[in-house]
Design a protein around this motif. Structure first.
Motif, PDB file in Angstrom:
ATOM      1  N   PRO A  26      -3.573   1.102  -9.715  1.00  0.00           N
ATOM      2  CA  PRO A  26      -3.102   0.795  -8.394  1.00  0.00           C
ATOM      3  C   PRO A  26      -2.277  -0.402  -8.104  1.00  0.00           C
ATOM      4  CG  PRO A  26      -5.298   1.500  -8.058  1.00  0.00           C
ATOM      5  CD  PRO A  26      -4.904   1.479  -9.529  1.00  0.00           C
ATOM      6  N   VAL A  27      -2.873  -1.607  -8.810  1.00  0.00           N
ATOM      7  CA  VAL A  27      -2.418  -2.790  -8.706  1.00  0.00           C
ATOM      8  C   VAL A  27      -0.840  -2.754  -9.123  1.00  0.00           C
ATOM      9  CG1 VAL A  27      -2.526  -5.197  -9.694  1.00  0.00           C
ATOM     10  CG2 VAL A  27      -4.543  -4.226  -8.812  1.00  0.00           C
ATOM     11  N   VAL A  28      -0.668  -2.066 -10.384  1.00  0.00           N
ATOM     12  CA  VAL A  28       0.690  -1.918 -10.929  1.00  0.00           C
ATOM     13  C   VAL A  28       1.562  -1.219 -10.150  1.00  0.00           C
ATOM     14  CG1 VAL A  28       1.912  -0.957 -13.084  1.00  0.00           C
ATOM     15  CG2 VAL A  28      -0.248  -2.309 -13.430  1.00  0.00           C
ATOM     16  N   ALA A  97      -2.445   0.862  -2.883  1.00  0.00           N
ATOM     17  CA  ALA A  97      -1.881   0.345  -3.860  1.00  0.00           C
ATOM     18  C   ALA A  97      -1.085  -1.061  -3.647  1.00  0.00           C
ATOM     19  CB  ALA A  97      -0.804   1.112  -4.637  1.00  0.00           C
ATOM     20  N   ILE A  98      -0.593  -1.249  -2.614  1.00  0.00           N
ATOM     21  CA  ILE A  98       0.123  -2.463  -1.995  1.00  0.00           C
ATOM     22  C   ILE A  98      -0.907  -3.556  -1.845  1.00  0.00           C
ATOM     23  CG2 ILE A  98       1.596  -3.866  -0.210  1.00  0.00           C
ATOM     24  CD1 ILE A  98       3.161  -1.259  -0.324  1.00  0.00           C
ATOM     25  N   ILE A  99      -1.923  -3.238  -0.927  1.00  0.00           N
ATOM     26  CA  ILE A  99      -3.131  -3.921  -0.814  1.00  0.00           C
ATOM     27  C   ILE A  99      -4.044  -4.615  -2.044  1.00  0.00           C
ATOM     28  CG2 ILE A  99      -5.435  -4.035   0.416  1.00  0.00           C
ATOM     29  CD1 ILE A  99      -2.904  -4.102   2.278  1.00  0.00           C
ATOM     30  N   ALA A 100      -3.938  -3.723  -2.820  1.00  0.00           N
ATOM     31  CA  ALA A 100      -4.751  -3.894  -4.109  1.00  0.00           C
ATOM     32  C   ALA A 100      -3.853  -4.981  -4.849  1.00  0.00           C
ATOM     33  CB  ALA A 100      -4.706  -2.712  -5.055  1.00  0.00           C
ATOM     34  N   TYR A 101      -2.528  -4.717  -4.810  1.00  0.00           N
ATOM     35  CA  TYR A 101      -1.512  -5.760  -5.439  1.00  0.00           C
ATOM     36  C   TYR A 101      -1.768  -7.167  -4.611  1.00  0.00           C
ATOM     37  CZ  TYR A 101       2.291  -8.666  -7.199  1.00  0.00           C
ATOM     38  OH  TYR A 101       3.016  -9.682  -7.484  1.00  0.00           O
ATOM     39  N   LYS A 103      -4.129  -8.267  -3.069  1.00  0.00           N
ATOM     40  CA  LYS A 103      -5.437  -8.987  -3.179  1.00  0.00           C
ATOM     41  C   LYS A 103      -5.423  -9.974  -4.671  1.00  0.00           C
ATOM     42  CE  LYS A 103      -8.795  -8.220  -1.058  1.00  0.00           C
ATOM     43  NZ  LYS A 103      -9.261  -9.040  -0.213  1.00  0.00           N
ATOM     44  N   THR A 104      -4.405  -9.394  -5.401  1.00  0.00           N
ATOM     45  CA  THR A 104      -4.547 -10.262  -6.746  1.00  0.00           C
ATOM     46  C   THR A 104      -3.934 -11.357  -6.511  1.00  0.00           C
ATOM     47  OG1 THR A 104      -2.367  -9.313  -7.777  1.00  0.00           O
ATOM     48  CG2 THR A 104      -4.411  -7.853  -8.027  1.00  0.00           C
ATOM     49  N   LEU A 105      -3.068 -11.446  -5.524  1.00  0.00           N
ATOM     50  CA  LEU A 105      -2.227 -12.928  -5.397  1.00  0.00           C
ATOM     51  C   LEU A 105      -2.864 -14.096  -4.557  1.00  0.00           C
ATOM     52  CD1 LEU A 105       1.190 -11.232  -4.134  1.00  0.00           C
ATOM     53  CD2 LEU A 105       0.577 -12.115  -6.427  1.00  0.00           C
ATOM     54  N   GLU A 106      -4.271 -13.602  -4.056  1.00  0.00           N
ATOM     55  CA  GLU A 106      -5.020 -14.435  -3.319  1.00  0.00           C
ATOM     56  C   GLU A 106      -5.617 -15.458  -4.413  1.00  0.00           C
ATOM     57  OE1 GLU A 106      -7.863 -12.284  -0.801  1.00  0.00           O
ATOM     58  OE2 GLU A 106      -6.152 -11.344   0.273  1.00  0.00           O
ATOM     59  N   PRO A 107      -5.957 -16.701  -3.857  1.00  0.00           N
ATOM     60  CA  PRO A 107      -6.670 -17.523  -5.019  1.00  0.00           C
ATOM     61  C   PRO A 107      -8.093 -17.126  -4.725  1.00  0.00           C
ATOM     62  CG  PRO A 107      -6.120 -18.872  -2.843  1.00  0.00           C
ATOM     63  CD  PRO A 107      -5.517 -17.242  -2.840  1.00  0.00           C
ATOM     64  N   HIS A 108      -8.597 -17.172  -6.104  1.00  0.00           N
ATOM     65  CA  HIS A 108     -10.248 -17.116  -6.247  1.00  0.00           C
ATOM     66  C   HIS A 108     -10.894 -18.580  -6.598  1.00  0.00           C
ATOM     67  CE1 HIS A 108      -9.802 -12.669  -6.037  1.00  0.00           C
ATOM     68  NE2 HIS A 108      -8.676 -12.869  -6.847  1.00  0.00           N
ATOM     69  N   SER A 109     -11.717 -18.842  -5.644  1.00  0.00           N
ATOM     70  CA  SER A 109     -12.493 -20.375  -6.127  1.00  0.00           C
ATOM     71  C   SER A 109     -13.492 -20.075  -7.169  1.00  0.00           C
ATOM     72  CB  SER A 109     -13.245 -20.569  -4.607  1.00  0.00           C
ATOM     73  OG  SER A 109     -14.115 -19.766  -4.501  1.00  0.00           O
TER      74      SER A 109
END
Length: 120
Positions: A26-28, A97-101, A103-109
């Motif tokens: 879904p991310v791809v 799928a768009i939401i999954a992508y 989410k990958t752009l959000e910073p992870h502390s």
């Protein structure tokens, strides 16, 4: 009756098989969708500015919205206050799928990763 020649069928088959399916990753698939529909105006990667200065960078959407909450708007059709934004409607699987992508752009502390413990 219109018939496609063998080279046309071969091109169609290669083109269709090159598009990632939602079931594959879904991310791809989400990244492919935002690249197809959003990059003319928005920065859709971890770096870079939006081509249209008033268009938010996708990596910063989490600052404005809970990205998970955008799924409904993606399906029903995003409508914004500025006229440059076209209205898009995605099916629920595409929205996921768009939401999954996104989410990958959000910073992870580092702290959040430590609270989750080691990956299994």
């Amino acid at each position: 009756m219109n018939r496609l020649s063998i080279p046309s069928w071969a091109f169609l088959l290669v083109t269709v098989s090159a598009v990632p399916t939602l079931a594959d990753d879904p991310v791809v698939a989400g990244r492919a969708l935002v690249q197809m529909y959003c990059t003319d105006c928005h920065a859709t990667e971890m770096t870079g500015d939006s081509p249209l200065p008033i268009a938010p960078r996708f990596r910063e959407l989490y600052l404005r919205y809970d990205v998970e909450d955008l799924a409904e708007a993606l399906v029903e059709g995003i409508v914004t206050a500025h006229p440059e934004m076209p209205q898009f409607e995605f099916d629920p699987e595409q929205a996921t799928a768009i939401i999954a992508y996104l989410k990958t752009l959000e910073p992870h502390s580092v702290e959040a990763d430590q609270q989750q413990g080691p990956s299994q």
